[in-house]
Design an enzyme around this catalytic site. Structure first.
Site, PDB file in Angstrom:
ATOM      1  N   HIS A  72       0.851  -1.195   0.000  1.00  0.00           N
ATOM      2  CA  HIS A  72       0.000   0.000   0.000  1.00  0.00           C
ATOM      3  C   HIS A  72       0.880   1.236   0.000  1.00  0.00           C
ATOM      4  O   HIS A  72       1.757   1.372   0.847  1.00  0.00           O
ATOM      5  CB  HIS A  72      -0.867   0.051   1.270  1.00  0.00           C
ATOM      6  CG  HIS A  72      -2.002  -0.905   1.264  1.00  0.00           C
ATOM      7  ND1 HIS A  72      -3.234  -0.592   0.742  1.00  0.00           N
ATOM      8  CD2 HIS A  72      -2.103  -2.172   1.720  1.00  0.00           C
ATOM      9  CE1 HIS A  72      -4.047  -1.630   0.881  1.00  0.00           C
ATOM     10  NE2 HIS A  72      -3.387  -2.599   1.470  1.00  0.00           N
ATOM     11  N   TYR A 200      -8.922   4.947   8.119  1.00  0.00           N
ATOM     12  CA  TYR A 200      -9.157   5.198   9.547  1.00  0.00           C
ATOM     13  C   TYR A 200     -10.164   6.343   9.645  1.00  0.00           C
ATOM     14  O   TYR A 200      -9.981   7.371   8.991  1.00  0.00           O
ATOM     15  CB  TYR A 200      -7.874   5.668  10.241  1.00  0.00           C
ATOM     16  CG  TYR A 200      -6.768   4.642  10.374  1.00  0.00           C
ATOM     17  CD1 TYR A 200      -6.601   3.932  11.564  1.00  0.00           C
ATOM     18  CD2 TYR A 200      -5.857   4.412   9.350  1.00  0.00           C
ATOM     19  CE1 TYR A 200      -5.563   3.016  11.726  1.00  0.00           C
ATOM     20  CE2 TYR A 200      -4.816   3.495   9.500  1.00  0.00           C
ATOM     21  CZ  TYR A 200      -4.681   2.804  10.690  1.00  0.00           C
ATOM     22  OH  TYR A 200      -3.655   1.903  10.850  1.00  0.00           O
ATOM     23  N   PRO A 292      -3.744  -0.888  18.948  1.00  0.00           N
ATOM     24  CA  PRO A 292      -3.521  -1.270  17.545  1.00  0.00           C
ATOM     25  C   PRO A 292      -3.582  -0.113  16.544  1.00  0.00           C
ATOM     26  O   PRO A 292      -3.142  -0.269  15.409  1.00  0.00           O
ATOM     27  CB  PRO A 292      -4.621  -2.290  17.267  1.00  0.00           C
ATOM     28  CG  PRO A 292      -5.634  -2.114  18.349  1.00  0.00           C
ATOM     29  CD  PRO A 292      -4.929  -1.543  19.531  1.00  0.00           C
ATOM     30  N   LYS A 296       1.491  -1.030  15.221  1.00  0.00           N
ATOM     31  CA  LYS A 296       2.913  -1.095  15.577  1.00  0.00           C
ATOM     32  C   LYS A 296       3.348  -2.344  16.337  1.00  0.00           C
ATOM     33  O   LYS A 296       4.538  -2.654  16.394  1.00  0.00           O
ATOM     34  CB  LYS A 296       3.284   0.132  16.423  1.00  0.00           C
ATOM     35  CG  LYS A 296       3.207   1.436  15.652  1.00  0.00           C
ATOM     36  CD  LYS A 296       4.178   1.424  14.509  1.00  0.00           C
ATOM     37  CE  LYS A 296       4.137   2.702  13.703  1.00  0.00           C
ATOM     38  NZ  LYS A 296       4.722   2.552  12.375  1.00  0.00           N
ATOM     39  N   TYR A 383       4.276   6.235  10.260  1.00  0.00           N
ATOM     40  CA  TYR A 383       3.403   5.101   9.922  1.00  0.00           C
ATOM     41  C   TYR A 383       4.204   3.991   9.233  1.00  0.00           C
ATOM     42  O   TYR A 383       4.065   2.820   9.596  1.00  0.00           O
ATOM     43  CB  TYR A 383       2.232   5.553   9.036  1.00  0.00           C
ATOM     44  CG  TYR A 383       1.122   4.513   9.016  1.00  0.00           C
ATOM     45  CD1 TYR A 383       0.000   4.654   9.813  1.00  0.00           C
ATOM     46  CD2 TYR A 383       1.230   3.362   8.237  1.00  0.00           C
ATOM     47  CE1 TYR A 383      -0.993   3.679   9.841  1.00  0.00           C
ATOM     48  CE2 TYR A 383       0.249   2.381   8.250  1.00  0.00           C
ATOM     49  CZ  TYR A 383      -0.852   2.552   9.049  1.00  0.00           C
ATOM     50  OH  TYR A 383      -1.823   1.580   9.076  1.00  0.00           O
TER      51      TYR A 383
HETATM   52  P1  RFL Z   1       2.597 -12.919  21.261  1.00  0.00           P
HETATM   53  O1  RFL Z   1       2.143 -12.956  19.836  1.00  0.00           O
HETATM   54  O2  RFL Z   1       1.594 -12.676  22.292  1.00  0.00           O
HETATM   55  O3  RFL Z   1       3.351 -14.293  21.537  1.00  0.00           O
HETATM   56  C1  RFL Z   1       3.753 -14.655  22.836  1.00  0.00           C
HETATM   57  C2  RFL Z   1       3.754 -16.175  22.931  1.00  0.00           C
HETATM   58  O4  RFL Z   1       4.178 -16.564  24.237  1.00  0.00           O
HETATM   59  C3  RFL Z   1       3.341 -17.618  24.694  1.00  0.00           C
HETATM   60  N1  RFL Z   1       3.386 -17.632  26.170  1.00  0.00           N
HETATM   61  C4  RFL Z   1       4.128 -18.488  26.880  1.00  0.00           C
HETATM   62  N2  RFL Z   1       4.939 -19.475  26.506  1.00  0.00           N
HETATM   63  C5  RFL Z   1       5.553 -20.199  27.499  1.00  0.00           C
HETATM   64  N3  RFL Z   1       5.368 -19.935  28.815  1.00  0.00           N
HETATM   65  C6  RFL Z   1       4.568 -18.962  29.232  1.00  0.00           C
HETATM   66  N4  RFL Z   1       4.393 -18.719  30.534  1.00  0.00           N
HETATM   67  C7  RFL Z   1       3.898 -18.173  28.248  1.00  0.00           C
HETATM   68  N5  RFL Z   1       3.041 -17.146  28.289  1.00  0.00           N
HETATM   69  C8  RFL Z   1       2.738 -16.824  27.029  1.00  0.00           C
HETATM   70  C9  RFL Z   1       1.985 -17.264  24.114  1.00  0.00           C
HETATM   71  O5  RFL Z   1       1.152 -18.411  24.038  1.00  0.00           O
HETATM   72  C10 RFL Z   1       2.368 -16.733  22.736  1.00  0.00           C
HETATM   73  O6  RFL Z   1       2.384 -17.748  21.748  1.00  0.00           O
HETATM   74  O7  RFL Z   1       3.756 -11.846  21.469  1.00  0.00           O
HETATM   75  P2  RFL Z   1       4.939 -11.384  20.461  1.00  0.00           P
HETATM   76  O8  RFL Z   1       5.612 -12.580  19.837  1.00  0.00           O
HETATM   77  O9  RFL Z   1       5.715 -10.396  21.204  1.00  0.00           O
HETATM   78  O10 RFL Z   1       4.176 -10.685  19.238  1.00  0.00           O
HETATM   79  C11 RFL Z   1       3.448  -9.490  19.446  1.00  0.00           C
HETATM   80  C12 RFL Z   1       2.279  -9.386  18.454  1.00  0.00           C
HETATM   81  O11 RFL Z   1       1.547 -10.604  18.460  1.00  0.00           O
HETATM   82  C13 RFL Z   1       1.357  -8.206  18.801  1.00  0.00           C
HETATM   83  O12 RFL Z   1       2.130  -7.076  19.124  1.00  0.00           O
HETATM   84  C14 RFL Z   1       0.423  -7.822  17.634  1.00  0.00           C
HETATM   85  O13 RFL Z   1      -0.499  -8.840  17.368  1.00  0.00           O
HETATM   86  C15 RFL Z   1      -0.328  -6.529  17.954  1.00  0.00           C
HETATM   87  N6  RFL Z   1      -1.277  -6.139  16.915  1.00  0.00           N
HETATM   88  C16 RFL Z   1      -0.849  -5.517  15.756  1.00  0.00           C
HETATM   89  N7  RFL Z   1       0.456  -5.306  15.535  1.00  0.00           N
HETATM   90  C17 RFL Z   1       0.883  -4.759  14.356  1.00  0.00           C
HETATM   91  O14 RFL Z   1       2.098  -4.569  14.175  1.00  0.00           O
HETATM   92  N8  RFL Z   1       0.015  -4.438  13.329  1.00  0.00           N
HETATM   93  C18 RFL Z   1      -1.318  -4.619  13.474  1.00  0.00           C
HETATM   94  O15 RFL Z   1      -2.048  -4.373  12.514  1.00  0.00           O
HETATM   95  C19 RFL Z   1      -1.805  -5.148  14.726  1.00  0.00           C
HETATM   96  N9  RFL Z   1      -3.114  -5.350  14.915  1.00  0.00           N
HETATM   97  C20 RFL Z   1      -2.648  -6.385  17.093  1.00  0.00           C
HETATM   98  C21 RFL Z   1      -3.547  -5.959  16.056  1.00  0.00           C
HETATM   99  C22 RFL Z   1      -3.133  -7.051  18.215  1.00  0.00           C
HETATM  100  C23 RFL Z   1      -4.482  -7.273  18.356  1.00  0.00           C
HETATM  101  N10 RFL Z   1      -4.891  -7.980  19.530  1.00  0.00           N
HETATM  102  C24 RFL Z   1      -5.935  -8.878  19.594  1.00  0.00           C
HETATM  103  C25 RFL Z   1      -4.056  -7.968  20.707  1.00  0.00           C
HETATM  104  C26 RFL Z   1      -4.887  -6.169  16.178  1.00  0.00           C
HETATM  105  C27 RFL Z   1      -5.378  -6.798  17.338  1.00  0.00           C
HETATM  106  C28 RFL Z   1      -6.873  -6.948  17.415  1.00  0.00           C
HETATM  107  C1  PHB Z   2      -5.506  -4.906  10.733  1.00  0.00           C
HETATM  108  O1  PHB Z   2      -5.554  -5.098   9.504  1.00  0.00           O
HETATM  109  O2  PHB Z   2      -5.814  -5.799  11.545  1.00  0.00           O
HETATM  110  C2  PHB Z   2      -5.081  -3.593  11.252  1.00  0.00           C
HETATM  111  C3  PHB Z   2      -4.731  -2.576  10.360  1.00  0.00           C
HETATM  112  C4  PHB Z   2      -4.333  -1.349  10.853  1.00  0.00           C
HETATM  113  C5  PHB Z   2      -4.284  -1.146  12.215  1.00  0.00           C
HETATM  114  C6  PHB Z   2      -4.629  -2.158  13.101  1.00  0.00           C
HETATM  115  C7  PHB Z   2      -5.029  -3.401  12.623  1.00  0.00           C
HETATM  116  O3  PHB Z   2      -3.913   0.064  12.695  1.00  0.00           O
END
Ligand code: RFL
Ligand code: PHB
Length: 388
Positions: A72, A200, A292, A296, A383
């Protein structure tokens, strides 16, 4: 068991770190609490900064990403139900970003880890970290009903927001920075064609976001009260709310359909400093959470483990300086993204107790962005992601 780096958590941070270490000839064992399928089914992030794309490519994970990722060059912002701005990343910041779901990133990471013989132990419980201030730390855990001990040189805490690694650092040496937001995001996936761009929106009924996963899979979010549950939100209610919050020209372009996933996530900013204690190093959500807005979280997990893998490689080559500087280096980038996602969250959401003054001030911020190329350049730079 013995390894060089024990990694706790096989989310994006932990599994990418194990692969990056492998590239440097460093052995690791990854200990994950959940099953592999559970991790693969989590629906989360969707957007990669260009820096993340480059790190993943350099780690040998570019093949599917370069075919299925959607580049994008811009995002759109909308406010007052009518004003619209498109920020041109390529022109203003010299690089685009990529829509490529975290689900796919995780599949690619596990496929590469399997192909390269990286050891990941799933379903591990009772994980505990010992002696990180000595030069022989060790981990205990239970797997397949057996108590296990893993000796190592270093521990990487990549166990996310609810992990245990953070708690191994005494609170007497840490500072926690936190901001909780008084609303959540209700997100849905639907098998319908997405808009061609990310959008957004700040609307008087609340924030809305249109995103995508692939040409036949859309991802949409609306701001909702924290105490709502998904049962409160029928598909009809969701679509009607989303379309109301968008400018008419955008709403008219949206194809609605049944949702195939629906969930509510709270929004929070959190940073723990320092990200190191003795031979324990935190990376990703284990050390920091961002709302989110601005996409980031996953990107910070990727940049943290990039820094950490380079620092481990230098340490095994006799130079410990990068490892000693890891927390400071990583935090500098973390705070850039924490600030940006906080600013964008405040700019685009409706707070339950906000005054008309604050809303007008936010709209003025958006008007200024629309009228100033300098402001758009600043937005675009942040961004698409700051340089490493
Ligand atoms: P994770 O993905 O949470 O992975 C951590 C892992 O550790 C395990 N764990 C354990 N393992 C052993 N012993 C224990 N005691 C443990 N406790 C936990 C867990 O089961 C898991 O598998 O962390 P990590 O690797 O640091 O990754 C971070 C990302 O997953 C997170 O920052 C993103 O998903 C955030 N996020 C977004 N980030 C972006 O860069 N772009 C996005 O568009 C974006 N959208 C989002 C998001 C997060 C969301 N939610 C639901 C939190 C949208 C949403 C809705
Ligand atoms: C997504 O596609 O899940 C998404 C995109 C942009 C954001 C957060 C989540 O800022």
């Amino acid at each position: 068991m013995r390894t060089q780096v024990a990694i706790i958590g096989a989310g994006p941070a932990g599994s990418l770190l194990s692969l990056l270490l492998k590239r440097h000839g460093i052995d690791s064992v990854v200990i994950e609490r959940q099953t592999k399928d559970y991790v693969l089914e989590r629906i989360r992030a969707g957007i990669l900064e260009w820096t993340s794309v480059e790190i993943l490519r350099a780690a040998g994970l570019g093949q599917r990403l370069d075919v299925e990722g959607h580049v994008h060059n811009s995002v759109k912002l909308a406010w007052r139900a009518e004003e619209m701005l498109s920020v041109d990343f390529e022109r203003l910041a010299g690089k685009p970003m990529m829509a490529y779901g975290q689900t796919k990133v995780q599949q690619d990471l596990y496929a590469a880890a399997e192909a390269e013989g990286v050891s990941i132990i799933y379903g591990a419980t009772d994980v505990d970290i010992h002696d990180v201030t000595s030069d022989r730390p060790w981990i205990t855990f239970t797997a397949n009903g057996e108590s296990e001990r893993l000796d190592c040189d270093y521990v990487a805490g990549c166990d996310g927001q609810h992990g245990i690694s953070r708690t191994a650092i005494p609170t007497s040496i840490t500072t926690e920075y936190e901001r909780a937001y008084p609303f959540g995001w209700l997100g849905i996936l639907s098998e319908t064609p997405p808009l061609p761009h990310l959008l957004y929106a700040n609307h008087e009924r609340g924030f809305a976001l249109c995103s995508e996963r692939n040409p036949m899979l859309s991802r949409y979010y609306v701001q909702c009260p924290l105490d709502d549950s998904v049962e409160d939100w029928s598909d009809d209610r969701f679509w009607s709310e989303l379309l109301t919050r968008l400018p008419k020209s955008e709403a008219d372009a949206i194809v609605t359909g049944p949702s195939i996933e629906k969930s509510i996530a709270p929004l929070r900013s959190y940073v723990l400093e320092p990200m190191q204690y003795g031979r324990l190093f935190l990376a990703g959500d284990a050390a920091h959470i961002v709302p989110p807005t601005g996409a980031k979280g996953l990107n910070l997990a990727i940049s943290d483990v990039h820094y950490l893998s380079e620092a481990f490689a230098a340490a095994y080559n006799g130079s410990a300086n990068k490892l000693a500087a890891y927390s400071t280096t990583a935090l500098a980038r973390v705070w850039g993204s924490v600030r940006f996602s906080w600013w964008l969250t405040v700019l685009l959401h409706r707070f339950p107790d906000q005054s008309p003054f604050e809303q007008r001030a936010r709209e003025e911020d958006l008007n200024y962005l629309a009228g100033s190329e300098a402001a758009q350049t600043s937005f675009a730079e942040q961004y698409v992601g700051l340089n490493l």
